[in-house]
Design an enzyme around this catalytic site. Structure first.
Site, mmCIF file in Angstrom:
data_model
loop_
_atom_site.group_PDB
_atom_site.id
_atom_site.type_symbol
_atom_site.label_atom_id
_atom_site.label_comp_id
_atom_site.label_asym_id
_atom_site.label_seq_id
_atom_site.Cartn_x
_atom_site.Cartn_y
_atom_site.Cartn_z
ATOM 1 N N CYS A 136 -12.122 -11.086 20.570
ATOM 2 C CA CYS A 136 -11.290 -10.285 19.659
ATOM 3 C C CYS A 136 -10.135 -9.640 20.415
ATOM 4 O O CYS A 136 -9.437 -8.800 19.872
ATOM 5 C CB CYS A 136 -12.143 -9.225 18.954
ATOM 6 S SG CYS A 136 -13.008 -8.147 20.098
ATOM 7 N N CYS B 268 0.833 -1.201 0.000
ATOM 8 C CA CYS B 268 0.000 0.000 0.000
ATOM 9 C C CYS B 268 0.869 1.253 0.000
ATOM 10 O O CYS B 268 1.765 1.385 0.832
ATOM 11 C CB CYS B 268 -0.897 -0.008 1.236
ATOM 12 S SG CYS B 268 -1.817 1.517 1.430
ATOM 13 N N GLN C 247 -19.708 -8.925 11.531
ATOM 14 C CA GLN C 247 -18.279 -9.169 11.326
ATOM 15 C C GLN C 247 -17.825 -8.601 9.985
ATOM 16 O O GLN C 247 -18.529 -8.734 8.992
ATOM 17 C CB GLN C 247 -17.981 -10.669 11.373
ATOM 18 C CG GLN C 247 -18.090 -11.290 12.757
ATOM 19 C CD GLN C 247 -16.935 -10.923 13.686
ATOM 20 O OE1 GLN C 247 -16.005 -10.214 13.309
ATOM 21 N NE2 GLN C 247 -17.028 -11.387 14.922
ATOM 22 N N TYR D 102 -24.107 -11.649 23.849
ATOM 23 C CA TYR D 102 -23.549 -10.646 22.923
ATOM 24 C C TYR D 102 -23.826 -11.099 21.488
ATOM 25 O O TYR D 102 -22.919 -11.222 20.671
ATOM 26 C CB TYR D 102 -22.042 -10.462 23.119
ATOM 27 C CG TYR D 102 -21.583 -10.236 24.540
ATOM 28 C CD1 TYR D 102 -21.458 -8.948 25.054
ATOM 29 C CD2 TYR D 102 -21.266 -11.325 25.358
ATOM 30 C CE1 TYR D 102 -21.021 -8.745 26.356
ATOM 31 C CE2 TYR D 102 -20.830 -11.131 26.663
ATOM 32 C CZ TYR D 102 -20.707 -9.846 27.157
ATOM 33 O OH TYR D 102 -20.267 -9.656 28.436
HETATM 34 N N1 SAH Z 1 -21.856 -12.448 18.092
HETATM 35 C C1 SAH Z 1 -22.114 -11.339 17.201
HETATM 36 C C2 SAH Z 1 -21.734 -9.974 17.766
HETATM 37 C C3 SAH Z 1 -20.405 -9.844 18.465
HETATM 38 S S1 SAH Z 1 -19.857 -8.191 18.767
HETATM 39 C C4 SAH Z 1 -21.438 -11.570 15.870
HETATM 40 O O1 SAH Z 1 -20.571 -12.418 15.737
HETATM 41 O O2 SAH Z 1 -21.813 -10.912 14.906
HETATM 42 C C5 SAH Z 1 -20.355 -7.876 20.400
HETATM 43 C C6 SAH Z 1 -21.800 -7.471 20.536
HETATM 44 O O3 SAH Z 1 -22.064 -7.290 21.928
HETATM 45 C C7 SAH Z 1 -22.212 -6.175 19.865
HETATM 46 O O4 SAH Z 1 -23.323 -6.409 19.061
HETATM 47 C C8 SAH Z 1 -22.545 -5.224 21.028
HETATM 48 O O5 SAH Z 1 -23.612 -4.357 20.706
HETATM 49 C C9 SAH Z 1 -22.946 -6.197 22.103
HETATM 50 N N2 SAH Z 1 -22.771 -5.810 23.511
HETATM 51 C C10 SAH Z 1 -21.807 -5.032 24.060
HETATM 52 N N3 SAH Z 1 -21.907 -5.043 25.401
HETATM 53 C C11 SAH Z 1 -22.951 -5.859 25.731
HETATM 54 C C12 SAH Z 1 -23.520 -6.304 26.977
HETATM 55 N N4 SAH Z 1 -23.029 -5.902 28.132
HETATM 56 N N5 SAH Z 1 -24.564 -7.153 26.904
HETATM 57 C C13 SAH Z 1 -25.058 -7.577 25.725
HETATM 58 N N6 SAH Z 1 -24.546 -7.197 24.530
HETATM 59 C C14 SAH Z 1 -23.509 -6.348 24.528
#
Ligand code: SAH
Length: 473
Positions: free
Chosen positions: A430, A79, A305, A334
């Site tokens: 992550c 890049c 993602q 989550y």
């Molecule tokens: N498992 C999903 C999202 C993972 S990212 C995937 O793979 O697509 C983490 C997610 O947790 C986000 O959507 C965020 O909004 C949510 N989040 C953050 N803090 C939280 C909490 N205390 N309780 C519930 N969800 C939460």
């Protein structure tokens, strides 16, 4: 206690350094007389001449002046703006070496922070598999999230200027204007270029975070790799966009695959990108994508993602670790828009998902219906508050899946998992540091960490994603 006067180097000193490690930000770790210096662009195994930039009590920063001995892993970064841009950190490292380093980084976190024993070739302990990499680790991102500013020359004379947009320079909020990003889907690059050009022509001003004035803050573009549908989201400081019809028309004419043009209003003086209000300017409020035969509707503020190819590898591994036979009750904490939940639901008796963003939960419900999946239900709320209520209401989970943001799981949630005593916990993470911290808590609470699969979701950056299997001891 050490003060800056006892450290063996001073600002502007020139030193010869052996690089012995690499930080998560891709900085080489060098030692001068036992003192740690971080050097951008230096790789482990290299010997360099460097100039000390800054000295603190425990460590300092230096700039590479000369590469005395190069690492065999060193490659030319493809890049052209790699050096200025803060987006990628590892383009100067061979891809196979990046994958090996990411695995080592996970091992180091597990041992140093989690105090876990990692199995070597034949030994006992947690198995950390080789990182799953990409065959073609470029143009993998489905989402561009670009801060917008005004061209500097125009700021000086105050004339209606052109919009710039790109990445923040390393360690700053100075915007580097960018035409193309090598890790981004081409369509997203194209959409950002278009919004900059149209906005400039229509006299739209960029938001200025120092004065709080101006309108356009970010352009966020998301493209479904499987469907080709694109969403353009304009994040604005205020509700009124001048000549908005011409802007929408211009985007639609140039990019016929755009299915959704939305505006998100954020008037707060904050680094958080999105505000609370999202309104549709044209088309749908969602775009769709497909992963492993499951279709997903995704709205602007929902987490999804960014690397769909690797996401499938990650989710398949999560489902494998869940060890489902078709009868189990599974909790997906989550859960976002229900991605992992729906992967699990195909093999489980019942899946309960919990997520804090209301739009994401609406998406999750819509996604279950879209795929005719009837054994998954979703609730809005904090995982650490909702799951204890489920427990009290008599939900007994065989498997609990967690996929928290970078800060890891809330202590209250870990405590609830320990009390619920599921047979398995699948932890998707992550951030290896908070993962290791949380694994230590679960280990103390009666679980054993069996194996860890690192997945390279973000090639050329320092980030690494992991999926981990724990079983009840
Ligand atoms: N498992 C999903 C999202 C993972 S990212 C995937 O793979 O697509 C983490 C997610 O947790 C986000 O959507 C965020 O909004 C949510 N989040 C953050 N803090 C939280 C909490 N205390 N309780 C519930 N969800 C939460």
């Amino acid at each position: 206690m050490r003060t800056t006067t006892d450290v063996p180097v001073r600002k502007n000193d020139e030193v010869t350094l052996d690089i012995i490690g690499l930080t998560q930000d891709g900085e080489g770790v060098g030692r001068a007389d036992g003192f740690t210096l971080f050097v951008q662009g230096a790789l482990p195994g290299e010997r360099i001449k460097a100039k000390v930039l800054k000295v603190k009590k425990q460590y300092g920063y230096a700039k590479m002046l000369e590469l005395l001995q190069a690492s065999p892993d060193r490659v030319e970064a493809p890049c052209p703006i790699y050096r200025q841009c803060g987006g990628c950190q590892l383009q100067h490292m061979d891809y196979a070496a990046q994958l090996a380093w990411k695995r080592q980084h996970v091992i180091d976190s597990l041992t140093r922070i989690g105090k876990l024993r990692v199995a070597d070739v034949a030994g006992e302990g947690v198995v950390v598999h080789p990182t799953i990499g990409m065959a073609e680790p470029w143009r993998y991102r489905n989402k561009a999230q670009v801060p917008i500013g005004m061209a500097l020359a125009d700021m000086a004379d105050g004339a209606a200027g052109s919009l710039i947009g790109g990445f923040y320079a390393r360690g700053s909020h100075r915007i580097i204007d960018m035409d193309a990003c090598f890790i981004q889907h081409e369509r997203n690059d194209e959409a950002v270029r278009l919004v900059k050009a149209l906005g400039t022509r229509l006299g739209i001003r960029a938001y200025d975070e120092t004065t709080g004035r101006g309108l356009l803050r970010h352009v966020v573009v998301r493209t479904g790799f499987a469907t080709g549908e694109t969403m353009v989201c304009l994040v604005t400081n205020g509700t009124r966009i001048p000549r908005v019809d011409e802007l929408v028309e211009g985007i639609r004419r140039a990019l016929p695959d755009v299915r959704s043009i939305v505006q998100n209003v954020n008037t707060r003086n904050t680094n958080v990108i999105f505000g609370d209000e999202t309104r549709v300017l044209w088309g749908s409020d969602v775009i769709h994508d497909e992963l492993d035969g499951i279709r997903f509707a995704i709205s602007a503020r929902s987490f999804y993602q960014v690397n769909p190819a690797q996401t499938v590898a990650l989710y398949r591994k999560a489902v494998e670790y869940a060890g489902l036979t078709g009868r189990e009750t599974v909790i997906d904490a989550y859960c976002g828009i229900g991605t992992i939940s729906l992967f699990l639901a195909r093999r489980a008796g019942k899946v309960y998902g919990v997520e804090s963003v209301p739009e994401a939960v609406e998406d999750a419900r819509r996604n279950a219906a879209l795929n005719g999946i009837a054994n998954a239900s979703f609730e809005v709320g904090l995982a650490e508050e909702v799951i204890p209520r489920w427990r009290e209401a008599g939900v007994a989970a065989d498997v609990i899946v967690v996929d928290p943001p970078r800060k890891g799981c809330d202590a209250q949630l870990l405590d609830t998992i320990v009390r619920m005593r599921p047979k398995r916990v699948v932890y998707v993470s992550c951030n290896p540091a908070t993962l290791a911290r949380d694994l230590a808590v679960l280990e103390a609470g009666g679980f054993r960490t069996v194996e860890v699969q690192p997945v390279d979701m973000f090639p050329h950056t320092g980030h690494v994603e992991c999926v981990v299997l724990l079983v009840r001891k």
